[in-house]
Write a protein that holds these residues in place. Structure first.
Motif, PDB file in Angstrom:
ATOM      1  N   UNK A   1      53.224  43.493  42.720  1.00 21.47           N
ATOM      2  CA  UNK A   1      53.630  44.897  42.620  1.00 21.47           C
ATOM      3  C   UNK A   1      52.769  45.635  41.589  1.00 21.47           C
ATOM      4  N   UNK A   2      52.474  44.972  40.487  1.00 22.04           N
ATOM      5  CA  UNK A   2      51.623  45.586  39.459  1.00 22.04           C
ATOM      6  C   UNK A   2      50.226  45.853  40.006  1.00 22.04           C
ATOM      7  N   UNK A   3      49.666  44.858  40.703  1.00 24.57           N
ATOM      8  CA  UNK A   3      48.321  45.022  41.253  1.00 24.57           C
ATOM      9  C   UNK A   3      48.300  46.090  42.344  1.00 24.57           C
ATOM     10  N   UNK A   4      49.326  46.134  43.181  1.00 34.01           N
ATOM     11  CA  UNK A   4      49.384  47.137  44.252  1.00 34.01           C
ATOM     12  C   UNK A   4      49.507  48.541  43.691  1.00 34.01           C
ATOM     13  N   UNK A   5      50.112  48.659  42.493  1.00 29.70           N
ATOM     14  CA  UNK A   5      50.242  49.956  41.850  1.00 29.70           C
ATOM     15  C   UNK A   5      49.024  50.367  41.055  1.00 29.70           C
ATOM     16  N   UNK A   6      47.962  49.577  41.111  1.00 27.36           N
ATOM     17  CA  UNK A   6      46.726  49.919  40.399  1.00 27.36           C
ATOM     18  C   UNK A   6      46.616  49.309  39.020  1.00 27.36           C
ATOM     19  N   UNK A   7      47.566  48.433  38.651  1.00 28.34           N
ATOM     20  CA  UNK A   7      47.527  47.807  37.340  1.00 28.34           C
ATOM     21  C   UNK A   7      46.762  46.499  37.339  1.00 28.34           C
ATOM     22  N   UNK A   8      47.086  45.643  36.378  1.00 31.72           N
ATOM     23  CA  UNK A   8      46.391  44.369  36.213  1.00 31.72           C
ATOM     24  C   UNK A   8      46.425  43.581  37.513  1.00 31.72           C
ATOM     25  N   UNK A   9      45.283  43.004  37.886  1.00 33.31           N
ATOM     26  CA  UNK A   9      45.153  42.296  39.148  1.00 33.31           C
ATOM     27  C   UNK A   9      44.437  40.974  38.926  1.00 33.31           C
ATOM     28  N   UNK A  10      45.184  39.880  39.059  1.00 32.43           N
ATOM     29  CA  UNK A  10      44.590  38.561  38.912  1.00 32.43           C
ATOM     30  C   UNK A  10      44.440  37.832  40.226  1.00 32.43           C
ATOM     31  N   UNK A  11      44.553  38.564  41.354  1.00 33.47           N
ATOM     32  CA  UNK A  11      44.540  37.911  42.660  1.00 33.47           C
ATOM     33  C   UNK A  11      43.145  37.742  43.244  1.00 33.47           C
ATOM     34  N   UNK A  12      42.167  38.416  42.681  1.00 34.91           N
ATOM     35  CA  UNK A  12      40.806  38.248  43.168  1.00 34.91           C
ATOM     36  C   UNK A  12      40.482  39.045  44.413  1.00 34.91           C
ATOM     37  N   UNK A  13      41.369  39.916  44.859  1.00 32.79           N
ATOM     38  CA  UNK A  13      41.118  40.793  46.003  1.00 32.79           C
ATOM     39  C   UNK A  13      41.633  42.182  45.647  1.00 32.79           C
ATOM     40  N   UNK A  14      41.089  43.203  46.284  1.00 34.60           N
ATOM     41  CA  UNK A  14      41.525  44.566  46.022  1.00 34.60           C
ATOM     42  C   UNK A  14      42.931  44.773  46.588  1.00 34.60           C
ATOM     43  N   UNK A  15      43.851  45.228  45.739  1.00 32.52           N
ATOM     44  CA  UNK A  15      45.241  45.385  46.159  1.00 32.52           C
ATOM     45  C   UNK A  15      45.808  46.771  45.872  1.00 32.52           C
TER      46      UNK A  15
END
Length: 783
Positions: free
Chosen positions: A189-203
């Motif tokens: 949810x954080x990555x999808x909202x433009x925050x910290x992203x540790x998944x290695x893909x654009x989210x």
């Protein structure tokens, strides 16, 4: 069913398998080898599924975290458990999604309880262990992650080995898992909202975390059900930034983690279950318990389906696993298994269609997906799904089914849930309670064969047997219930008792389903019932044992196939046992069902400008058609339409006094009240009353039914039915079904008032009102 009982079922099934194998231990094949010979199957290979055209499955690692085990005291070393938040993720390559804002629904895949870390001498595994030594069970679903991303979903297969390990204290079912899934989804949810992203893909803007589905395999399926349905803390509960789960797909599920109370409450969301017929892990296909519990749950609203996939085994759904633990030497139907790639290709197709039913906004696509899943009520139940031999049981949503027999208790063999009598003629009926038990535990249940025949899910059912032809099981339909024109099919779930001497070994059975109307007309259809594959073996302790499985087969008869009867006035549905001289059948369900999505074509474009202009100019027929186009409809859990516009045009047409629109408004509001809200029923009833005053035949019928059978206003119901004395004499006779609720004076008053009305007015049809409308859009009502 409590956890202890579920574990007992698994142990009992394993013991039974050992007995059938000659009391010799069953040894698993090497992990790299299949348990039996696998044939070539004409389905896409796994290489085709995971080709370069699909999004890649990206390995991600969000770092270390801690889950809290509340049952351990604060000073215990087991209270705060270290975990690694890692898994696989794939994201659609196109920038758009199936949601208008471009965000894609999220699918979370949960693997099973296969050994994660190496074991010590005592048989307990180490936790945590070296990542190089940990078995990455989540990677076995890379093929599914990629395929689903290719279909428009953000798909994750997460590492949940921590849920199953005993290396950090004995696990408490679901406690660790709930925290693990929460940590992954919070990060998503954080990555999808433009925050910290540790998944290695654009989210950012790509994942719609408010739309989530769960897919679980083995114990992961068990846990997925709990996450979606736990009454105390379901996934996506209030205060969480994601969810809740929109549906669950259970693949080769166990039934261990779920407690009896949660299981028996059914599923609050749509549920699909895939049962491999040759499961060498969950030997009794205990995952069918989820379906059987849902069908008996008093508050079960959502639909559910269960598929029996022939020649499929447990482990092949996960590409990292070898052959199943137990062999199937005593099962001739399992002598040859599906190629693992074919089995996984089947799951890709099935999962894609299941997710379509949850998230698509196209009714035509949802209808087509349901057809491929074997749930379409307009067609006989299929024997193949996605090119492979399979059978599906389907339970419609609550407002689309009317049960005539769902034997939860002995009483239902006398009085059906629809309110009519159940009468057995020339046959014997026996109630078999749900569960696994012996005749010593429940005397008189020897014919239920719970020890010697495996009916997956061990459901409550009726055993019906006959020793000579001519018997019948009759279901009387009370007045007002027998309007089968409101339904699309009669659905039954039946199985042959393979150990009964009343059945010819190896031969199919058959019986007839007959409808009888108020005029005495009858029509029948005769479905065939397949004999289950398996062997009969002698055992010194149990007696005769059947080595195969007896999944209850769905027989579905479209109502339109019954010609020559008045479907608006069916008085009885009967099962006639004339085809064979004798027989014994397990019968679990007899019900009337209807499709949430009709066969008619759905609109792919907005209403025409001409129709809107005509309505705005005062054309009441155009108003009615606009209202019907806009009115919200629920299709397999998805809502379509525009309530505000539908209400506007219904109100305009009703205010103009157009009876056809007044009836349609009431029909819509009444249906909405049955499924979710009665907010518009009162004003729609006022419109209906106006249509009744104009003599609209359908309005009189609806008003009479509402008054007599819902509002219990017997005097008004009697009066309204009496209005039909000349126009529809058979329907008018319905008033005498409740005449005993009225005094003689009340009956005379109602009859006199109705006669006076008929002298001054006439009953008119839809087409009569159409003929009075000056509209280029006038359409006769379809029969």
């Amino acid at each position: 069913m409590r956890r202890g009982f579920a574990e007992f079922l698994g142990v009992a099934a394993l013991l039974l398998a050992l007995l059938l194998a000659g009391c010799q231990p069953v040894t698993a094949p090497p992990p790299s080898a299949p348990s039996v010979e696998t044939p070539t199957v004409e389905t896409p290979s796994e290489a085709d599924q995971t080709g370069a055209d699909l999004p890649p499955a990206v390995e991600y690692d969000l770092g270390e975290a801690t889950v809290v085990q509340e049952r351990f005291p604060a000073d215990s070393r087991f209270r705060n458990m270290p975990v690694q938040l890692n898994g696989l993720i794939a994201v659609p390559q196109d920038p758009g999604g199936v949601h208008p804002d471009g965000a894609h629904p999220v699918v979370v895949i949960l693997h099973g309880t296969h050994p994660g870390c190496p074991e010590l001498e005592g048989g307990v595994d180490v936790w945590p262990c070296d990542p190089a030594l940990e078995q990455p069970n989540y990677r076995g679903f890379a093929y599914l992650v990629r395929a689903l991303a290719g279909q428009g979903y953000v798909a994750l297969s997460i590492n949940i080995n921590a849920e199953y390990t005993f290396g950090f204290g004995e696990p408490s079912d679901g406690e660790r898992l709930r925290q693990l899934v929460d940590l992954h989804l919070q990060a998503l949810a954080t990555a999808a909202g433009g925050g910290e992203n540790g998944f290695g893909v654009e989210l950012a803007g790509r994942a719609d975390v408010q739309r989530i589905a769960l897919i679980g395999h083995s114990r992961g399926a068990d846990n997925a059900f709990v996450l979606a349905n736990n009454p105390d803390l379901p996934l996506g509960a209030e205060g969480q930034v994601y969810g809740p789960a929109a549906g669950v797909l259970l693949v080769a599920p166990a039934a261990v983690a779920v407690d009896g109370e949660t299981l028996e409450a059914g599923s609050r969301v749509p549920m699909a279950i895939a049962l491999p017929a040759c499961d060498g892990d969950v030997l009794g296909q205990d995952g069918q318990h989820f379906y059987e519990a849902a069908r008996l749950a008093p508050n079960q609203k959502a639909w559910a389906t269960s598929v029996w996939l022939e020649q499929a085994n447990h482990n092949a759904f996960n590409s990292n696993l070898g052959g199943d633990l137990a062999g199937m030497r005593e099962r001739p139907d399992c002598a040859t298994l599906l190629a693992p790639e074919a089995q996984r290709a089947w799951l890709v197709d099935y999962a894609d269609d299941f997710l379509t039913t949850l998230f698509s906004h196209d009714p035509a696509a949802i209808r087509a997906a349901g057809q491929r899943m074997g749930m379409d009520v307009f067609d006989p139940a299929p024997s193949r799904l996605y090119g492979l031999p399979a059978r599906a049981a389907a339970m419609a949503a609550a407002n689309n089914r009317l049960p005539l027999l769902v034997p939860a208790t002995l009483e239902e063999l006398r009085n059906g849930p629809a309110g009519g009598l159940v009468i057995a003629e020339g046959i014997a009926t026996l109630f078999c309670p749900s569960g696994f038990y012996s005749p010593a535990q429940i005397p008189g249940t020897e014919p239920c064969r719970r020890i010697t025949v495996t009916v997956p899910g061990q459901p409550a059912l009726a055993l019906v047997s006959w020793e000579q032809p001519g018997g019948a099981l009759r279901f009387a339909l009370p007045p007002g219930v027998g309007m089968l024109n409101f339904f699309d099919a009669i659905s039954l779930r039946v199985g042959i008792d393979p150990l009964s001497p009343l059945n010819a070994a190896g031969e199919a059975q058959a019986f007839a389903v007959q409808l009888s109307d108020g005029a005495g007309n009858t029509a029948a259809d005769e479905p065939a019932l397949q004999y289950p594959p398996g062997l009969v073996q002698e055992d010194s302790f149990f007696g005769e044992l059947f080595t195969g499985r007896v999944p209850l087969t769905t027989l579905r008869l479209p109502v339109r196939a019954f010609a020559g009867v008045n479907l608006t006035d069916i008085r009885e549905v009967a099962l006639l046992f004339n085809a064979w001289p004798s027989g014994a059948l397990f019968v679990a369900d007899v019900k009337l069902v209807r499709s949430p999505i009709g066969e008619q074509e759905t609109l792919s474009e907005p209403p025409s400008a001409e129709l809107i202009a005509a309505a705005e100019a005062g054309d009441v027929e155009a108003m009615r058609q606009l209202a019907n186009l806009y009115r919200p409809q629920e299709s397999l859990g998805v809502r379509y339409g525009n309530l505000e516009r539908a209400l506007f045009w219904y109100r305009q047409a009703c205010a103009a006094g157009y009876a056809n629109a007044q009836v349609d408004f009431y029909t819509f509001a009444s249906s909405l009240a049955d499924s979710s809200s009665d907010a518009y029923l009162a004003e729609a009833t006022v419109c209906l009353d106006a249509a009744i005053e104009q003599g609209h035949q359908d309005a009189i019928r609806a008003g009479a039914f509402q008054a007599a059978f819902l509002d219990k206003d017997y005097a008004r119901g009697f009066y309204l039915y009496a209005l039909l004395e000349e126009a529809d004499p058979e329907m008018a006779q319905q008033r005498f079904a409740f005449a005993e609720q009225l005094t003689a004076d009340e009956i005379e008053t109602a009859e006199t008032a109705a006669a006076a009305w008929r002298a001054e007015n006439r009953v008119r049809s839809y087409d009569d009102f159409f003929a009075e409308v000056n509209s280029p859009f006038r359409q006769p009502k379809k029969p």
